[in-house]
Each structure stands twice: as structure tokens, then as C-alpha cells.
Enzyme design. Structure first.
Site, PDB file in Angstrom:
ATOM      1  N   LYS A 140       0.837  -1.200   0.000  1.00  8.10           N
ATOM      2  CA  LYS A 140       0.000   0.000   0.000  1.00  8.10           C
ATOM      3  C   LYS A 140       0.876   1.256   0.000  1.00  8.10           C
ATOM      4  O   LYS A 140       0.671   2.166  -0.796  1.00  8.10           O
ATOM      5  CB  LYS A 140      -0.891  -0.026   1.237  1.00  8.10           C
ATOM      6  CG  LYS A 140      -1.743   1.209   1.416  1.00  8.10           C
ATOM      7  CD  LYS A 140      -2.479   1.170   2.751  1.00  8.10           C
ATOM      8  CE  LYS A 140      -3.323   2.414   2.948  1.00  8.10           C
ATOM      9  NZ  LYS A 140      -4.452   2.485   2.003  1.00  8.10           N
ATOM     10  N   ILE A 188     -25.549   9.628   0.647  1.00  9.85           N
ATOM     11  CA  ILE A 188     -25.549   8.230   1.084  1.00  9.85           C
ATOM     12  C   ILE A 188     -25.063   8.081   2.521  1.00  9.85           C
ATOM     13  O   ILE A 188     -25.236   7.046   3.148  1.00  9.85           O
ATOM     14  CB  ILE A 188     -24.724   7.362   0.107  1.00  9.85           C
ATOM     15  CG1 ILE A 188     -25.251   7.528  -1.319  1.00  9.85           C
ATOM     16  CG2 ILE A 188     -24.733   5.894   0.479  1.00  9.85           C
ATOM     17  CD1 ILE A 188     -26.732   7.227  -1.502  1.00  9.85           C
ATOM     18  N   HIS A 201     -29.075   0.951   1.048  1.00  5.67           N
ATOM     19  CA  HIS A 201     -28.162   1.372  -0.013  1.00  5.67           C
ATOM     20  C   HIS A 201     -27.301   0.192  -0.447  1.00  5.67           C
ATOM     21  O   HIS A 201     -26.830  -0.586   0.374  1.00  5.67           O
ATOM     22  CB  HIS A 201     -27.280   2.518   0.492  1.00  5.67           C
ATOM     23  CG  HIS A 201     -26.088   2.757  -0.381  1.00  5.67           C
ATOM     24  ND1 HIS A 201     -26.199   3.339  -1.622  1.00  5.67           N
ATOM     25  CD2 HIS A 201     -24.777   2.465  -0.218  1.00  5.67           C
ATOM     26  CE1 HIS A 201     -24.994   3.386  -2.168  1.00  5.67           C
ATOM     27  NE2 HIS A 201     -24.119   2.860  -1.339  1.00  5.67           N
ATOM     28  N   GLU A 247     -26.148   2.323  -7.229  1.00  6.06           N
ATOM     29  CA  GLU A 247     -25.162   2.772  -8.216  1.00  6.06           C
ATOM     30  C   GLU A 247     -25.838   2.827  -9.579  1.00  6.06           C
ATOM     31  O   GLU A 247     -26.590   1.929  -9.916  1.00  6.06           O
ATOM     32  CB  GLU A 247     -24.010   1.753  -8.233  1.00  6.06           C
ATOM     33  CG  GLU A 247     -22.842   2.096  -9.107  1.00  6.06           C
ATOM     34  CD  GLU A 247     -23.054   1.777 -10.577  1.00  6.06           C
ATOM     35  OE1 GLU A 247     -22.458   2.470 -11.391  1.00  6.06           O
ATOM     36  OE2 GLU A 247     -23.817   0.867 -10.908  1.00  6.06           O
ATOM     37  N   HIS A 250     -16.419   8.014  -7.175  1.00  9.03           N
ATOM     38  CA  HIS A 250     -15.054   7.469  -7.152  1.00  9.03           C
ATOM     39  C   HIS A 250     -14.044   8.349  -7.862  1.00  9.03           C
ATOM     40  O   HIS A 250     -12.856   8.107  -7.789  1.00  9.03           O
ATOM     41  CB  HIS A 250     -15.036   6.052  -7.737  1.00  9.03           C
ATOM     42  CG  HIS A 250     -15.907   5.114  -6.965  1.00  9.03           C
ATOM     43  ND1 HIS A 250     -17.259   5.008  -7.206  1.00  9.03           N
ATOM     44  CD2 HIS A 250     -15.638   4.294  -5.936  1.00  9.03           C
ATOM     45  CE1 HIS A 250     -17.773   4.135  -6.360  1.00  9.03           C
ATOM     46  NE2 HIS A 250     -16.814   3.694  -5.576  1.00  9.03           N
TER      47      HIS A 250
HETATM   48  N1  GLN Z   1     -23.210   4.958   4.398  1.00  9.49           N
HETATM   49  C1  GLN Z   1     -21.963   4.552   3.854  1.00  9.49           C
HETATM   50  C2  GLN Z   1     -21.158   5.753   3.396  1.00  9.49           C
HETATM   51  O1  GLN Z   1     -21.731   6.692   2.946  1.00  9.49           O
HETATM   52  C3  GLN Z   1     -22.164   3.599   2.696  1.00  9.49           C
HETATM   53  C4  GLN Z   1     -20.854   3.072   2.161  1.00  9.49           C
HETATM   54  C5  GLN Z   1     -20.962   1.938   1.155  1.00  9.49           C
HETATM   55  O2  GLN Z   1     -21.937   1.731   0.513  1.00  9.49           O
HETATM   56  N2  GLN Z   1     -19.918   1.179   0.984  1.00  9.49           N
HETATM   57  O3  GLN Z   1     -19.951   5.785   3.466  1.00  9.49           O
HETATM   58 ZN    ZN Z   2     -22.112   2.474  -1.596  1.00  4.76          ZN
END
Ligand code: GLN
Ligand code: ZN
Length: 740
Positions: free
Chosen positions: A18, A415, A624, A648, A677
Site C-alpha cells: 500500500k 448516502i 443502499h 449505483e 469514485h
Molecule cells: N453509508 C456509507 C457511506 O456513505 C455507505 C458506504 C458503502 O456503501 N460502501 O460511506
Molecule cells: Zn455504496
């Protein structure tokens, strides 16, 4: 009898992999320094193998992902050998799509195999990575085994070619593989590891014939060991006919594998690479049982037996050294280095009998773990179907919820997480080390929450979040606060590229000692009139991203987790929270390799989610998920009965939305309007376009406007700009809807 191990983690004990990559990307080290560092790491991996096993693979090392490397070897991406271009493919603006590797949390880069207008496949050998590794490695030729991902698996995991042309693609790959194999053979390779985990999935009759055809050819060019992991092979009798040197099978997760050998005879002239130590769990192998298994296998075949791991070891942390958990727990645990040791011990046990060391290794089994909680067991046993059902149907619930929430059309939300800057991470480590007092830490967190509420107010979002600043990771955070879990100090595993995570260990019955999120969420709600979402991680995701116990079925552990999360739901409701989001990004990941097993899995997984999500009818439940293979599981997702699901939709260029053409989703959906991303900020028009596409198949009244996923990895500037654009997009959509 020989021993063989493969897939040993590339991360390094000090996470050097890493650090090297990230230092290089940041411009702090030169390409030569990166390459030297990776060479040193590979040397460490090889010596770990050497010190324990007779045979080991060479050429597994990568600068990012083995599937990317395989694509480059086969000439899929011209100039991919240049390092800048290489990292462009991995993480540039037009990076390859990323998806989960079988039913694991490792993500590979999806190869794109395109067919030209004339129907030609443009493939040619441009790099023989294992050959370079083979020549570089000073060991004798008997010992090192060049590593390749097999053509069938490679093609199955690729995209870009028309449906129905898999066989054409696989056939086009064969000449290139032939060339790779010929070179390896000429260099003196005794065997070649050909990784074919896709054999353990659903393989149609036509594909079985295809596999037969290609290995009839390739098997003649070099002595191949076809290594299959993750599940059982359904076509053993056809498999065993292939003209290859040997087969690697999983004997850990399939007692069936042993049973199958009783009916399908293993050929006497081949090598059976018997995976008898686990590549995916962290519990020690019972050596006596493993040795018995080997004896049993020996009775069933005259073929040579090599004792091996049942799945690649990269799903495990590198080493137990430095872990400080209680001795009675530590002595039961085994990471990758310890697995290698187990292989050597099993060989000793089988060939010369018990020794002091094999006895000591097995002693742990005499001391039971005292982590059982009768009360939780009882609660799980007493569960009824009603416990996993909302008390009113969606049509009624949605009315009650709307009366309470009064949301506009195309409501906007995020989210959950907001950017996690260096000083947020520092505060978390400082409170852990005692540098920062609990009180000062709580004050700091409240300041973060105040700020994120102010920002959302200013942007004009409709449903708020508290930002998740207190969470290093959405699973680890809950694991730290629930009984039954143990957290490691250094148990890191690569999830993709340089991204690592530290799966917690589920060691006993899961219990919630008290409220976990309520204080933060209600503080956040007290700062605004807008509805504040309570943010929870769902039971299946916690399960998927932890190392699980083996003395209880997964479905039972899922129920225990669900009950703990449900208690949190009840407390949030009591605190006046009107919307609760239960994230399940790993809902699909745990699905078994074989479709036939899906209904059973999704039934218990959905039940666990529903147990957790059993809220009052007026509480709006969100969930989600973030991946694009939605088409095949949309019915199962619908069974979760969540009032709103955010998904997504941009990276896969709308593939997700296509799923809703076939299946009319009855509740509300937020298709992500931009990809979180990358740092690029998308315009309101482009975001609105995602929704315009969605309303062709989903009624506009059911649609939410939100990003693809959490904003944790973004910078503040780009995150705020993008959200401004998102709110502008929602306004655009509302105006257009009025005119219709
Ligand atoms: N609630 C989380 C965030 O917003 C969801 C992350 C995910 O879906 N991996 O980071
Ligand atoms: Zn996510």
C-alpha cells in the site's frame, strides 16, 4: 507427498504494498524505487513459501491487480506495459470497471475484450509475466511453478463481447496461451499453475465441452495444474478426463468433495492438489482431522497427493505476529503465515506421525470459548415470521411517511459519509491512543456534525445525514461497539488496488450493550428541521466483511446481528428519528457461487435484513447498495421491502436502470446521479439525464436524487460543488415535470 501453497498476500507485514503504491502516486518515489520495493516484497513472499512448502507459484505478484496483468499479457490494452498507462487503466479517469472477485470482497478490474467490426478478436502475446518471474527466481526448477489465470475464467470474467460469443473468445485466447505455455516449458518449468476458479460456478454443458476442447490442446503443451477454489466442481468426471498434470480442489468447504471422490475415481496418473486448510477463515485447522482427510483421500486414489490451501491465501491477513488478543483466543487463530506452517505440520503428521509441535498446535481445541449468550440464542430461537414483517403494507406506510416528512418531488439526499480529512482521522487515532480525552473527542465530533449540517443547509438538500465522521469503516465501527466481536491490530486485507480493510472477528454471540449511534444522530437532528437519516450498517454486510465463527450457521449469526441492529432502530425511533438507512452494499457478495443455492441464501439474508428493519409504519426505511449486477437479483432486493433504495447507476452507464424495464419496482429508488469514485464534478444537466433515463421505466414520483455512494474519499471542495449541481439538477427535473 508434497506441499503446495498459493495466493499468499502481497500486502506485506508492514503494509509495504500500500505504502509503495501511494507514495508513487503522490510523486514521492520514483518508478525504480517502486519496482525495487515490489521486488523486495515478492522476495519476502517467496521466502515465506520456501520456509514451509515444497512447491510454490512464481509470477503472482502484481502492481495493482492480477486480472489487469493477465489482460496486458494477452495484448488487450496496447502500451499497458508502460507504468503510467498501467495506472491509468487501474485508476485513471477512464479506468476499467471494477467488480467483486467471485463471492469475496476482493475487487478485480474487469477486462474488456472487444471484437472488431469484421468479427476479429485482436489478441497477441505481449508479455510473459510468469516467465520473467520464473527466470528471476534463483530456486531450482523443481519447486517454482509459474502462475497464470486460466483462459476460461479470464473470459467468463471479461466483458465487451456480444452475449453468446464466449466460446469464440475462449478459442481466440488459446493460441496466445499456447505461446505463453511453450515459453514456460522451454525455460524448464516442471508444472504450471492455471487458476480456474470459474469451474466452481455454474458451467453449462456447452461450456464443459469448450473446456474439454481447449485443455485437450493446452494440456499437450505443458504439464498444467488446474486449480479450482471457492466451491465444488459439478462436472468432476469430465474434469478428470482432461489431459493435464493435476487438479486442485477445495476439501474444506465441501465435505462433498470427498464424497464425490468415492463415486468419481481420481486418475492414478495425476496429482491431486488437496486444499485441506482454509484460505478464507481465520480459525486454526484441526491437524488430526486434516491428516485423516488426507488418509481417506489416499485410500480413494493412487494419484499423487499434494497438501495445499483450499482457496488463495490473500483473503487472510499476513501474520499473527504483533496481535495482542487474549491468549486463549490467539491460540486458535491462523493468518496466512500460520497457514503455511499448518501445511508443513500436516505433512509431518501424515508422513512421520505426531510430534511435539503438531500436538501443541492442536491443543487449543480442548478449551472452549466462553462467549456464548443464552439470552440471544433464545431470542433467535423464538423468532416468528411476524418479527420480520412491517406492520403495514407499503401503500399505507408511504402515505404516513409523506404526511410526516412532506418531501418535494425528486427529494435530494446523500448516502451518508462526508469527506474524511486528515484531522478527522487523527482525532480518531488520538482518542484511541489516549492522546485526546473522550470529552475533547466528543466535542470535536459535534463540531464536525455542526459543520456538515450547516453545509447541507446551505446546499439545500432535503434529507440530511450526520456525516459518519466517527466511523473509520462502516463495519469496524459497529464491531467495536457490539459484544461478540474482536478487533485485530494489524489484520489488514487488500480489497482492491492499495485499498485495505481490517475485518473484525466474530468470536461469539452478538449482543448490543447499549445505543451506538443514537447520541450522534439525535445531536445532528437537534440542529435542523430537515429530517436527519439515522445511519446503520446492515446485518449481511457486517457478516460479509467480518471473519465469521464456524460453530454456528451463517444464518444464525445473521439473525443475531439483525437483532442487535433492530434494537438500534427502536432506539433511533424513540429519539424521534423519522428516516433510518440500513446499508447493505455486501448483500449480493455473500450469494453462493451456484445459482441453485441462491433462493436459500437470499431467503435468510432478506429475513435478517427485515428483522433489523422492522420499524413503525411511519418510519421510512432506506437501504443502499452499490454495484451494477442488479438485473439478476432485483426480485430478491424487492423482498427487503425497504421504502427507499439508493443504488449505483453511473459507472455502469445505466445498466442498472435496464433491470427496471423487466421488473416494475414497487417502492422508491435513488439511482446515483454521479460517480463518487472520481474527483471530476459533473454538470446538473448530466445528472438530470440519469434521472430522465430512469423515469422512462420508473414513475417519477418514486425517484430520489442522490450520489452513487458515500463521499468519504472525496475532498470537501469537489464534494460541495457536486452536491450544489445535484440540487440544481433536482430543481431542473421538478420544473420539467410541471411542464409535462
Ligand atoms: N453509508 C456509507 C457511506 O456513505 C455507505 C458506504 C458503502 O456503501 N460502501 O460511506
Ligand atoms: Zn455504496
Amino acid at each position: 507427498m508434497n506441499t503446495y501453497a498459493y495466493g499468499f498476500p502481497r500486502l506485506g507485514r508492514e503494509r509495504q504494498f500500500k505504502h509503495l503504491l501511494e507514495e508513487f502516486w503522490a510523486g514521492n518515489i520514483l518508478e525504480t524505487e517502486l519496482r525495487d520495493g515490489i521486488d523486495r516484497l515478492e522476495e519476502e513472499r517467496l521466502s515465506a513459501y520456501r520456509s514451509s512448502v515444497d512447491y510454490f507459484p512464481v509470477g503472482e505478484m502484481t502492481m495493482y491487480d492480477p486480472m489487469l496483468d493477465m489482460g496486458i499479457m494477452l495484448g488487450l490494452y496496447p502500451e499497458g506495459n508502460d507504468l503510467d498507462r498501467y495506472f491509468q487503466l487501474a485508476r485513471g479517469v477512464h479506468a476499467l470497471e471494477m467488480t467483486k472477485w467471485f463471492n469475496t470482497n476482493y475487487h478485480y478490474l474487469v477486462p474488456v475484450i472487444s471484437v472488431s467490426k469484421t468479427g476479429q478478436l485482436l489478441l497477441k502475446k505481449v508479455w510473459n509475466k510468469p516467465l520473467n518471474a520464473f527466470l528471476k527466481c534463483q530456486d531450482s526448477n523443481q519447486g517454482k511453478i509459474p502462475f497464470l489465470i486460466g483462459p476460461y475464467t479470464f473470459a467468463r470474467l471479461s466483458k465487451g463481447f456480444p452475449v453468446g460469443s464466449l466460446s469464440k473468445v475462449v478459442r481466440a485466447l488459446v493460441p496466445v496461451y499456447r505461446e505463453l505455455l511453450d515459453e514456460l516449458r522451454a525455460a524448464g518449468a516442471e508444472y504450471i499453475h492455471v487458476d480456474e476458479p470459474a469451474f466452481a460456478g455454474d458451467v453449462s454443458e456447452a461450456d464443459q465441452a469448450l473446456i474439454h476442447e481447449i485443455y485437450q490442446d493446452l494440456g499437450r503443451h505443458a504439464p498444467l495444474l488446474l486449480i479450482i477454489a471457492y466451491d465444488q466442481v459439478d462436472f468432476l468426471s469430465k474434469l478428470f478426463c482432461l489431459p493435464v498434470a493435476g487438479f486442485g480442489l477445495d476439501f474444506v468447504h465441501g465435505v462433498e468433495a470427498l464424497a464425490a471422490l468415492r463415486t468419481v475415481r481420481f486418475p492414478a496418473d495425476k496429482i491431486l492438489v488437496a486444499g485441506v486448510v482454509d484460505g478464507r477463515s481465520i480459525w486454526k485447522t484441526n491437524l488430526l482431522r486434516a491428516a485423516e482427510m488426507i488418509d481417506e483421500i489416499r485410500r480413494l486414489t493412487e494419484g499423487q497427493i499434494w497438501v495445499s490451501n483450499a482457496a488463495p491465501l490473500f483473503h487472510l491477513p499476513v501474520s499473527l505476529e504483533g496481535e495482542t488478543m487474549e491468549p486463549y483466543l490467539r491460540e486458535r487463530i491462523c493468518f496466512a503465515e500460520e497457514r503455511l506452517n499448518e501445511l508443513a505440520l500436516i505433512k509431518t503428521l501424515v508422513t512421520t506421525g505426531p510430534t511435539e509441535e503438531t500436538r501443541r498446535w492442536n491443543q487449543y481445541s480442548q478449551t472452549p470459548l466462553h462467549w456464548n449468550n443464552e439470552a440471544v440464542r433464545q431470542r433467535v430461537a423464538r423468532l416468528t415470521p411476524k418479527d420480520a414483517e412491517r406492520s403495514a403494507p407499503y401503500a399505507e406506510r408511504s402515505k404516513l411517511q409523506q404526511e410526516r416528512l412532506k418531501l418535494p418531488m425528486f427529494p435530494t439526499t446523500t448516502i451518508g459519509s462526508f469527506p474524511q480529512t486528515g484531522h478527522v482521522r487523527k482525532a480518531r487515532t488520538d482518542v484511541r491512543s489516549g492522546k485526546l480525552s473522550r470529552q475533547a473527542y466528543a466535542g470535536f465530533m459535534n463540531d464536525q456534525i455542526r459543520e456538515v449540517v450547516r453545509v447541507q443547509e446551505e446546499i439545500g438538500l432535503d434529507v440530511f445525514v450526520h456525516g459518519e465522521f466517527e466511523r473509520s469503516d462502516m463495519v469496524e465501527y459497529f464491531a467495536e461497539h457490539l459484544g461478540g466481536f474482536e478487533i485485530t491490530r494489524n489484520g489488514w486485507v487488500i480489497s482492491y488496488g492499495s485499498r485495505i480493510y481490517r475485518p473484525p472477528l466474530i468470536c461469539g454471540d452478538v449482543v448490543r450493550a447499549g445505543p451506538i449511534t443514537v447520541e450522534n444522530i439525535s445531536f445532528a437532528q437537534s440542529l435542523t428541521k430537515k429530517p436527519m437519516k439515522g445511519m446503520l450498517t446492515g446485518p449481511i454486510t457486517i457478516l460479509a466483511w467480518s471473519f465469521v465463527r464456524e460453530d454456528l450457521p451463517l444464518s444464525d449469526t445473521a439473525c443475531q446481528l439483525a437483532l442487535a441492529i433492530h434494537e438500534e432502530v427502536l432506539d433511533l425511533e424513540k429519539a424521534g428519528i423519522r428516516i433510518i438507512q440500513i446499508d447493505e452494499p455486501a448483500f449480493r457478495e455473500l450469494a453462493p457461487m451456484k445459482r441453485a443455492m441462491w433462493p436459500a441464501y437470499f431467503a435468510w439474508a432478506a429475513r435478517a435484513f427485515c428483522l433489523a428493519a422492522k420499524a413503525l409504519p411511519e418510519t421510512q426505511i432506506h437501504t443502499h447498495m452499490c454495484y451494477s449486477e442488479f438485473n439478476e437479483i432485483i426480485e430478491y432486493i424487492s423482498a427487503l421491502d425497504a421504502d427507499v433504495i439508493t443504488i449505483e447507476a453511473t459507472r455502469s452507464r445505466g445498466e442498472v436502470i435496464a433491470a427496471f424495464e423487466r421488473f416494475r419496482y414497487p417502492r422508491q429508488i435513488g439511482p446515483g446521479v454521479y460517480d463518487i469514485h472520481t474527483p471530476a464534478v459533473v454538470s446538473p444537466e448530466e445528472m438530470a439525464a440519469v434521472i430522465e433515463r430512469a423515469i422512462r421505466v420508473i414513475p417519477a414520483e418514486q425517484i430520489w436524487v442522490n450520489p452513487d455512494c458515500g463521499l468519504k474519499t472525496r475532498g470537501w471542495n469537489e464534494a460541495v460543488q457536486a452536491l450544489h449541481n445535484m440540487v440544481a439538477a433536482a430543481r431542473l427535473l421538478r420544473e420539467r415535470a410541471k411542464k409535462r
